[in-house]
Scaffold this active site. Structure first.
Site, short mmCIF file in Angstrom:
data_model
loop_
_atom_site.label_atom_id
_atom_site.label_comp_id
_atom_site.label_asym_id
_atom_site.label_seq_id
_atom_site.Cartn_x
_atom_site.Cartn_y
_atom_site.Cartn_z
N SER A 186 0.80 -1.22 0.00
CA SER A 186 0.00 0.00 0.00
C SER A 186 0.83 1.27 0.00
O SER A 186 0.33 2.33 -0.36
CB SER A 186 -0.92 0.00 1.21
OG SER A 186 -0.18 -0.10 2.40
N HIS A 214 -5.41 -4.21 -0.71
CA HIS A 214 -5.35 -3.16 -1.74
C HIS A 214 -5.47 -3.70 -3.16
O HIS A 214 -5.40 -2.94 -4.12
CB HIS A 214 -4.06 -2.35 -1.60
CG HIS A 214 -4.09 -1.39 -0.45
ND1 HIS A 214 -4.63 -0.13 -0.56
CD2 HIS A 214 -3.70 -1.53 0.83
CE1 HIS A 214 -4.54 0.48 0.61
NE2 HIS A 214 -3.99 -0.34 1.48
N LYS A 244 -11.94 -1.00 1.81
CA LYS A 244 -11.20 -0.20 0.83
C LYS A 244 -12.03 -0.12 -0.45
O LYS A 244 -13.00 0.63 -0.49
CB LYS A 244 -9.80 -0.75 0.67
CG LYS A 244 -9.00 -0.44 1.94
CD LYS A 244 -7.65 -1.01 2.04
CE LYS A 244 -7.02 -0.56 3.36
NZ LYS A 244 -6.05 -1.51 3.90
#
Ligand code: PLP
Length: 397
Positions: A186, A214, A244
Protein backbone atom coordinates in the site's frame (compact mmCIF):
# COMPACT_ATOMS: atom_id res chain seq x y z
CA UNK A 1 -4.67 11.77 39.53
CA UNK A 2 -3.36 8.60 37.93
CA UNK A 3 0.03 6.97 37.71
CA UNK A 4 3.08 9.27 37.68
CA UNK A 5 5.14 6.85 35.65
CA UNK A 6 2.43 6.69 32.96
CA UNK A 7 2.18 10.48 32.87
CA UNK A 8 5.96 10.79 32.41
CA UNK A 9 5.98 8.09 29.72
CA UNK A 10 3.21 9.76 27.71
CA UNK A 11 4.62 13.31 28.00
CA UNK A 12 8.11 12.25 26.96
CA UNK A 13 6.83 10.07 24.15
CA UNK A 14 4.58 12.74 22.69
CA UNK A 15 7.23 15.47 22.98
CA UNK A 16 9.80 13.24 21.32
CA UNK A 17 7.52 12.49 18.35
CA UNK A 18 6.52 16.13 17.94
CA UNK A 19 10.13 17.34 18.02
CA UNK A 20 11.01 14.88 15.23
CA UNK A 21 8.04 15.80 13.06
CA UNK A 22 6.64 12.28 13.48
CA UNK A 23 3.46 13.15 15.35
CA UNK A 24 0.39 12.68 13.17
CA UNK A 25 -2.27 15.38 13.54
CA UNK A 26 -5.71 13.90 12.84
CA UNK A 27 -8.14 15.82 10.62
CA UNK A 28 -11.90 15.56 11.02
CA UNK A 29 -13.97 15.68 7.87
CA UNK A 30 -17.52 16.95 7.86
CA UNK A 31 -19.78 15.13 5.42
CA UNK A 32 -18.95 12.35 3.01
CA UNK A 33 -15.48 10.95 2.35
CA UNK A 34 -15.82 11.40 -1.40
CA UNK A 35 -13.46 12.75 -4.10
CA UNK A 36 -13.84 16.23 -2.58
CA UNK A 37 -13.97 16.51 1.21
CA UNK A 38 -14.62 19.32 3.64
CA UNK A 39 -12.42 19.99 6.68
CA UNK A 40 -13.10 23.00 8.94
CA UNK A 41 -15.22 24.55 6.20
CA UNK A 42 -12.48 24.16 3.58
CA UNK A 43 -13.11 22.07 0.43
CA UNK A 44 -10.24 19.87 -0.69
CA UNK A 45 -9.57 17.46 -3.56
CA UNK A 46 -9.22 14.19 -1.65
CA UNK A 47 -6.26 12.01 -2.61
CA UNK A 48 -5.96 10.07 0.63
CA UNK A 49 -8.87 7.69 1.06
CA UNK A 50 -8.90 3.99 0.15
CA UNK A 51 -12.34 4.39 -1.38
CA UNK A 52 -10.93 3.31 -4.76
CA UNK A 53 -14.22 2.86 -6.58
CA UNK A 54 -16.22 5.58 -4.83
CA UNK A 55 -18.48 2.94 -3.30
CA UNK A 56 -18.33 4.43 0.23
CA UNK A 57 -20.70 7.14 -0.94
CA UNK A 58 -22.47 5.27 -3.77
CA UNK A 59 -26.28 5.65 -3.82
CA UNK A 60 -27.04 1.97 -4.38
CA UNK A 61 -24.78 1.07 -1.48
CA UNK A 62 -26.45 3.57 0.84
CA UNK A 63 -29.87 2.21 -0.10
CA UNK A 64 -28.75 -1.39 0.49
CA UNK A 65 -27.40 -0.40 3.91
CA UNK A 66 -30.65 1.34 4.80
CA UNK A 67 -32.76 -1.60 3.61
CA UNK A 68 -30.74 -4.05 5.72
CA UNK A 69 -31.05 -1.76 8.74
CA UNK A 70 -34.84 -1.56 8.28
CA UNK A 71 -35.09 -5.32 8.07
CA UNK A 72 -32.58 -6.46 10.72
CA UNK A 73 -31.95 -3.44 12.95
CA UNK A 74 -28.67 -1.68 13.65
CA UNK A 75 -26.80 -4.48 15.42
CA UNK A 76 -26.33 -8.21 14.90
CA UNK A 77 -26.88 -8.81 18.62
CA UNK A 78 -24.26 -11.46 19.30
CA UNK A 79 -21.07 -13.10 18.11
CA UNK A 80 -21.38 -15.27 15.02
CA UNK A 81 -21.14 -18.55 16.95
CA UNK A 82 -23.92 -17.79 19.45
CA UNK A 83 -26.78 -16.30 17.45
CA UNK A 84 -25.20 -13.35 15.65
CA UNK A 85 -25.23 -15.10 12.27
CA UNK A 86 -27.94 -13.51 10.14
CA UNK A 87 -28.87 -14.81 6.73
CA UNK A 88 -27.26 -11.75 5.13
CA UNK A 89 -23.91 -12.74 6.70
CA UNK A 90 -24.22 -16.15 5.08
CA UNK A 91 -25.26 -14.61 1.78
CA UNK A 92 -22.32 -12.21 1.92
CA UNK A 93 -19.92 -15.12 2.47
CA UNK A 94 -21.36 -17.06 -0.47
CA UNK A 95 -21.00 -13.98 -2.67
CA UNK A 96 -17.42 -13.43 -1.51
CA UNK A 97 -16.41 -17.03 -2.27
CA UNK A 98 -17.91 -16.72 -5.71
CA UNK A 99 -16.24 -13.36 -6.30
CA UNK A 100 -12.83 -14.72 -5.21
CA UNK A 101 -13.18 -18.02 -7.11
CA UNK A 102 -12.77 -20.12 -3.97
CA UNK A 103 -14.85 -22.88 -2.32
CA UNK A 104 -15.79 -20.81 0.70
CA UNK A 105 -15.28 -17.54 2.59
CA UNK A 106 -15.71 -16.22 6.12
CA UNK A 107 -16.41 -12.60 7.04
CA UNK A 108 -14.80 -10.76 9.97
CA UNK A 109 -15.32 -7.29 11.43
CA UNK A 110 -12.24 -5.87 9.73
CA UNK A 111 -9.27 -6.79 7.60
CA UNK A 112 -7.09 -6.24 10.66
CA UNK A 113 -9.18 -8.81 12.52
CA UNK A 114 -8.73 -11.34 9.70
CA UNK A 115 -5.00 -11.31 10.29
CA UNK A 116 -5.50 -11.59 14.05
CA UNK A 117 -7.78 -14.59 13.43
CA UNK A 118 -6.42 -16.55 10.51
CA UNK A 119 -2.68 -16.76 11.15
CA UNK A 120 -2.90 -17.94 14.75
CA UNK A 121 -5.74 -20.36 13.91
CA UNK A 122 -3.27 -22.37 11.86
CA UNK A 123 0.26 -21.48 12.99
CA UNK A 124 1.76 -22.08 16.44
CA UNK A 125 5.03 -22.03 18.33
CA UNK A 126 6.48 -25.04 16.52
CA UNK A 127 5.93 -23.43 13.12
CA UNK A 128 7.69 -20.74 11.07
CA UNK A 129 6.43 -17.86 8.95
CA UNK A 130 8.37 -16.30 6.08
CA UNK A 131 7.16 -12.71 6.00
CA UNK A 132 7.91 -9.97 3.43
CA UNK A 133 9.80 -7.10 5.09
CA UNK A 134 7.17 -4.55 3.98
CA UNK A 135 4.09 -6.50 5.08
CA UNK A 136 1.22 -4.55 6.66
CA UNK A 137 1.24 -3.94 10.42
CA UNK A 138 -1.76 -6.25 10.93
CA UNK A 139 0.14 -9.13 9.30
CA UNK A 140 3.10 -8.49 11.56
CA UNK A 141 0.84 -8.43 14.64
CA UNK A 142 -1.00 -11.56 13.48
CA UNK A 143 2.30 -13.38 13.04
CA UNK A 144 3.45 -12.32 16.52
CA UNK A 145 0.18 -13.45 18.05
CA UNK A 146 0.61 -16.93 16.58
CA UNK A 147 3.87 -17.47 18.48
CA UNK A 148 5.49 -18.93 15.35
CA UNK A 149 9.10 -18.13 14.49
CA UNK A 150 9.01 -15.09 12.19
CA UNK A 151 11.60 -15.08 9.40
CA UNK A 152 11.65 -11.83 7.44
CA UNK A 153 12.70 -11.89 3.82
CA UNK A 154 13.81 -8.81 1.89
CA UNK A 155 10.91 -7.05 0.20
CA UNK A 156 9.89 -8.91 -2.99
CA UNK A 157 13.32 -10.61 -3.10
CA UNK A 158 12.61 -14.11 -4.38
CA UNK A 159 16.19 -15.29 -4.03
CA UNK A 160 16.12 -14.34 -0.37
CA UNK A 161 12.75 -16.07 0.08
CA UNK A 162 14.01 -19.25 -1.57
CA UNK A 163 17.20 -19.29 0.52
CA UNK A 164 15.30 -18.73 3.77
CA UNK A 165 12.63 -21.32 2.88
CA UNK A 166 15.35 -23.85 2.12
CA UNK A 167 17.20 -23.10 5.36
CA UNK A 168 13.98 -23.34 7.38
CA UNK A 169 13.08 -26.73 5.87
CA UNK A 170 16.61 -28.12 6.22
CA UNK A 171 16.90 -26.99 9.85
CA UNK A 172 14.21 -29.54 10.73
CA UNK A 173 13.12 -27.17 13.50
CA UNK A 174 9.60 -26.45 12.28
CA UNK A 175 6.34 -28.31 11.75
CA UNK A 176 4.48 -26.14 9.24
CA UNK A 177 6.03 -23.26 7.30
CA UNK A 178 3.97 -20.40 5.83
CA UNK A 179 4.88 -17.65 3.39
CA UNK A 180 2.89 -14.46 3.83
CA UNK A 181 2.70 -11.33 1.71
CA UNK A 182 0.58 -8.34 0.86
CA UNK A 183 -0.95 -8.71 -2.63
CA UNK A 184 -0.43 -5.01 -3.36
CA UNK A 185 1.93 -3.04 -1.12
CA UNK A 186 0.00 0.00 0.00
CA UNK A 187 2.87 2.44 0.47
CA UNK A 188 4.55 1.88 -2.92
CA UNK A 189 1.76 0.35 -5.00
CA UNK A 190 3.89 -2.57 -6.20
CA UNK A 191 2.45 -6.08 -6.71
CA UNK A 192 3.71 -9.24 -4.97
CA UNK A 193 5.50 -11.69 -7.28
CA UNK A 194 2.92 -14.39 -6.73
CA UNK A 195 3.91 -16.76 -9.57
CA UNK A 196 7.43 -17.05 -8.12
CA UNK A 197 6.10 -17.28 -4.56
CA UNK A 198 3.82 -20.17 -5.60
CA UNK A 199 6.73 -21.91 -7.31
CA UNK A 200 8.87 -21.65 -4.17
CA UNK A 201 5.91 -22.71 -2.01
CA UNK A 202 5.40 -25.83 -4.12
CA UNK A 203 9.07 -26.71 -3.94
CA UNK A 204 9.18 -26.48 -0.13
CA UNK A 205 5.53 -27.28 0.74
CA UNK A 206 4.86 -23.82 2.18
CA UNK A 207 1.38 -22.65 3.17
CA UNK A 208 0.57 -19.57 1.04
CA UNK A 209 -1.13 -16.51 2.55
CA UNK A 210 -1.92 -13.37 0.53
CA UNK A 211 -3.44 -10.30 2.17
CA UNK A 212 -5.05 -8.56 -0.77
CA UNK A 213 -6.53 -5.54 1.00
CA UNK A 214 -5.35 -3.16 -1.74
CA UNK A 215 -5.74 -5.60 -4.64
CA UNK A 216 -9.41 -6.53 -4.42
CA UNK A 217 -11.58 -4.33 -6.62
CA UNK A 218 -8.40 -3.03 -8.26
CA UNK A 219 -6.56 -5.94 -9.92
CA UNK A 220 -7.87 -9.00 -11.79
CA UNK A 221 -10.87 -7.03 -13.09
CA UNK A 222 -11.86 -6.59 -9.46
CA UNK A 223 -11.31 -10.13 -8.16
CA UNK A 224 -7.85 -9.28 -6.86
CA UNK A 225 -4.16 -10.06 -7.22
CA UNK A 226 -4.46 -13.83 -6.95
CA UNK A 227 -7.02 -13.98 -9.76
CA UNK A 228 -4.93 -11.44 -11.74
CA UNK A 229 -2.18 -14.09 -11.87
CA UNK A 230 -4.65 -16.98 -12.41
CA UNK A 231 -3.61 -18.60 -9.12
CA UNK A 232 -6.96 -18.89 -7.31
CA UNK A 233 -6.56 -22.66 -6.88
CA UNK A 234 -2.97 -22.38 -5.65
CA UNK A 235 -3.12 -19.84 -2.80
CA UNK A 236 -4.30 -21.30 0.53
CA UNK A 237 -5.40 -18.06 2.21
CA UNK A 238 -6.77 -15.01 0.42
CA UNK A 239 -7.47 -12.14 2.82
CA UNK A 240 -9.54 -9.18 1.75
CA UNK A 241 -10.98 -6.10 3.34
CA UNK A 242 -14.47 -4.73 2.88
CA UNK A 243 -13.29 -1.24 3.83
CA UNK A 244 -11.20 -0.20 0.83
CA UNK A 245 -12.48 -0.77 -2.72
CA UNK A 246 -15.67 -2.31 -1.29
CA UNK A 247 -16.22 0.95 0.58
CA UNK A 248 -17.80 -0.28 3.83
CA UNK A 249 -16.10 -2.02 6.76
CA UNK A 250 -15.15 -5.63 7.52
CA UNK A 251 -12.82 -8.26 6.17
CA UNK A 252 -12.85 -11.82 4.87
CA UNK A 253 -10.80 -14.91 4.33
CA UNK A 254 -11.43 -16.91 1.16
CA UNK A 255 -10.12 -20.44 0.66
CA UNK A 256 -11.01 -24.12 0.78
CA UNK A 257 -14.12 -25.31 2.60
CA UNK A 258 -12.01 -27.09 5.22
CA UNK A 259 -10.00 -23.93 5.90
CA UNK A 260 -13.15 -21.85 6.37
CA UNK A 261 -14.76 -24.54 8.58
CA UNK A 262 -11.60 -24.46 10.73
CA UNK A 263 -11.67 -20.65 11.01
CA UNK A 264 -15.29 -20.83 12.16
CA UNK A 265 -14.16 -22.78 15.22
CA UNK A 266 -10.66 -21.35 15.73
CA UNK A 267 -10.72 -17.75 14.43
CA UNK A 268 -10.96 -15.95 17.75
CA UNK A 269 -12.48 -12.63 16.59
CA UNK A 270 -15.24 -14.72 14.94
CA UNK A 271 -15.97 -16.43 18.23
CA UNK A 272 -15.48 -13.54 20.65
CA UNK A 273 -16.42 -10.31 18.87
CA UNK A 274 -19.87 -9.33 17.59
CA UNK A 275 -20.52 -9.85 13.90
CA UNK A 276 -20.75 -7.21 11.17
CA UNK A 277 -23.69 -4.85 11.41
CA UNK A 278 -26.62 -5.70 9.11
CA UNK A 279 -26.08 -2.42 7.21
CA UNK A 280 -22.44 -3.34 6.54
CA UNK A 281 -23.31 -6.83 5.34
CA UNK A 282 -26.14 -5.54 3.14
CA UNK A 283 -24.01 -2.81 1.59
CA UNK A 284 -21.11 -5.22 0.96
CA UNK A 285 -23.45 -7.59 -0.89
CA UNK A 286 -24.51 -4.68 -3.09
CA UNK A 287 -20.85 -3.78 -3.73
CA UNK A 288 -20.19 -7.25 -5.07
CA UNK A 289 -23.30 -6.98 -7.25
CA UNK A 290 -21.97 -3.69 -8.66
CA UNK A 291 -18.49 -5.14 -9.27
CA UNK A 292 -19.77 -8.26 -11.00
CA UNK A 293 -22.29 -6.43 -13.20
CA UNK A 294 -19.74 -4.17 -14.87
CA UNK A 295 -16.05 -3.19 -14.88
CA UNK A 296 -16.93 0.48 -15.41
CA UNK A 297 -15.71 1.68 -11.99
CA UNK A 298 -12.60 -0.50 -12.15
CA UNK A 299 -11.73 0.86 -15.60
CA UNK A 300 -12.26 4.47 -14.51
CA UNK A 301 -10.01 3.91 -11.47
CA UNK A 302 -7.17 2.76 -13.73
CA UNK A 303 -7.71 5.58 -16.20
CA UNK A 304 -7.50 8.13 -13.37
CA UNK A 305 -4.55 6.40 -11.74
CA UNK A 306 -2.55 6.24 -14.95
CA UNK A 307 -3.29 9.88 -15.69
CA UNK A 308 -2.22 11.13 -12.26
CA UNK A 309 0.95 9.04 -12.31
CA UNK A 310 2.00 10.24 -15.75
CA UNK A 311 1.40 13.90 -14.89
CA UNK A 312 3.24 13.82 -11.54
CA UNK A 313 6.15 12.01 -13.14
CA UNK A 314 6.26 14.60 -15.94
CA UNK A 315 6.53 17.31 -13.34
CA UNK A 316 9.68 15.60 -12.06
CA UNK A 317 8.44 13.94 -8.87
CA UNK A 318 9.85 10.60 -7.73
CA UNK A 319 6.76 8.37 -7.88
CA UNK A 320 8.66 5.19 -7.07
CA UNK A 321 7.75 1.98 -8.88
CA UNK A 322 3.99 1.70 -8.44
CA UNK A 323 2.17 -0.83 -10.64
CA UNK A 324 -1.31 0.16 -9.41
CA UNK A 325 -3.29 3.41 -9.01
CA UNK A 326 -1.48 4.06 -5.69
CA UNK A 327 0.83 6.99 -6.43
CA UNK A 328 3.52 7.89 -3.89
CA UNK A 329 5.53 11.10 -4.19
CA UNK A 330 8.70 10.21 -2.36
CA UNK A 331 10.31 13.18 -0.59
CA UNK A 332 12.72 11.39 1.79
CA UNK A 333 12.87 13.66 4.83
CA UNK A 334 9.87 13.36 7.18
CA UNK A 335 9.64 17.05 8.08
CA UNK A 336 9.82 18.06 4.41
CA UNK A 337 7.11 15.56 3.43
CA UNK A 338 4.88 16.94 6.16
CA UNK A 339 5.58 20.51 5.06
CA UNK A 340 4.73 19.57 1.46
CA UNK A 341 1.46 17.95 2.54
CA UNK A 342 0.61 21.00 4.66
CA UNK A 343 1.25 23.38 1.76
CA UNK A 344 -0.90 21.24 -0.56
CA UNK A 345 -3.64 21.41 2.05
CA UNK A 346 -3.47 25.20 2.10
CA UNK A 347 -3.85 25.10 -1.68
CA UNK A 348 -6.92 22.82 -1.48
CA UNK A 349 -5.46 19.34 -1.96
CA UNK A 350 -5.67 16.65 0.70
CA UNK A 351 -2.71 14.29 0.24
CA UNK A 352 -1.40 12.87 3.46
CA UNK A 353 2.27 12.64 4.38
CA UNK A 354 3.31 9.16 5.39
CA UNK A 355 6.35 8.85 7.60
CA UNK A 356 8.21 6.36 9.77
CA UNK A 357 7.16 3.89 11.16
CA UNK A 358 4.52 3.39 8.44
CA UNK A 359 7.33 3.57 5.86
CA UNK A 360 11.08 3.05 6.42
CA UNK A 361 13.10 6.04 7.72
CA UNK A 362 14.34 8.30 4.93
CA UNK A 363 11.50 7.39 2.54
CA UNK A 364 8.82 9.78 3.81
CA UNK A 365 6.30 10.56 1.13
CA UNK A 366 3.02 12.14 0.21
CA UNK A 367 0.79 9.35 -1.00
CA UNK A 368 -1.99 9.81 -3.54
CA UNK A 369 -4.97 7.50 -3.86
CA UNK A 370 -6.91 8.41 -6.99
CA UNK A 371 -10.36 6.86 -7.33
CA UNK A 372 -13.05 6.15 -9.89
CA UNK A 373 -15.04 9.02 -8.39
CA UNK A 374 -12.53 11.75 -9.32
CA UNK A 375 -13.25 13.82 -12.41
CA UNK A 376 -10.44 14.91 -14.72
CA UNK A 377 -10.98 18.49 -13.51
CA UNK A 378 -10.38 17.46 -9.91
CA UNK A 379 -7.17 15.66 -10.86
CA UNK A 380 -6.00 18.60 -12.98
CA UNK A 381 -6.55 20.93 -10.07
CA UNK A 382 -4.49 18.68 -7.81
CA UNK A 383 -1.71 18.36 -10.40
CA UNK A 384 -1.53 22.16 -10.81
CA UNK A 385 -1.11 22.54 -7.04
CA UNK A 386 1.57 19.87 -6.97
CA UNK A 387 3.46 21.87 -9.59
CA UNK A 388 3.06 25.14 -7.70
CA UNK A 389 4.02 23.86 -4.25
CA UNK A 390 6.73 21.55 -5.62
CA UNK A 391 8.45 24.51 -7.30
CA UNK A 392 8.03 26.80 -4.30
CA UNK A 393 9.69 24.20 -2.09
CA UNK A 394 12.43 23.47 -4.63
CA UNK A 395 11.39 19.83 -4.96
CA UNK A 396 11.01 20.10 -8.73
CA UNK A 397 12.30 22.54 -11.37
C1 PLP B 1 -5.77 -1.82 5.26
C2 PLP B 1 -5.18 -3.14 5.42
C3 PLP B 1 -5.64 -4.02 6.39
C4 PLP B 1 -6.69 -3.62 7.37
O1 PLP B 1 -7.97 -3.64 6.79
P1 PLP B 1 -9.18 -3.02 7.60
O2 PLP B 1 -10.37 -3.66 7.00
O3 PLP B 1 -9.14 -1.56 7.39
O4 PLP B 1 -9.00 -3.40 9.03
C5 PLP B 1 -5.10 -5.28 6.46
N1 PLP B 1 -4.11 -5.66 5.62
C6 PLP B 1 -3.62 -4.84 4.68
C7 PLP B 1 -2.55 -5.33 3.76
C8 PLP B 1 -4.13 -3.55 4.54
O5 PLP B 1 -3.66 -2.74 3.62
Amino acid sequence: MGSKSLEKFLKEGLNDLKSKGLYNEINTITGQNGPVIEIEGKKLVNLSSNNYLGLATNKRMIEAGLAATEKYGVGAGAVRTINGTLDIHVKLEEKLANFKHTEAAIAFQSGFNCNMAAISAVMGKNDAILSDALNHASIIDGCRLSGAKIIRFEHADMEDLRAKAKAAVESGLYGKIMVITDGVFSMDGDIAKLPEIVEIAEEFDLITYVDDAHGSGVLGKGAGTVHHFGLSHKIDFQIGTLSKAIGVVGGYVAGSKDLIDWLKVRGRPFLFSTSLTPASAGACIEAINILTESTELHDKLWENGNYLKAELKNLGFDIGHSETPITPCIIGDAAKAQEFSKRLYEEGVYAKAIVFPTVPLGTARVRNMPSAAHTKEMLDEAIAKYAKVGREMGLIK
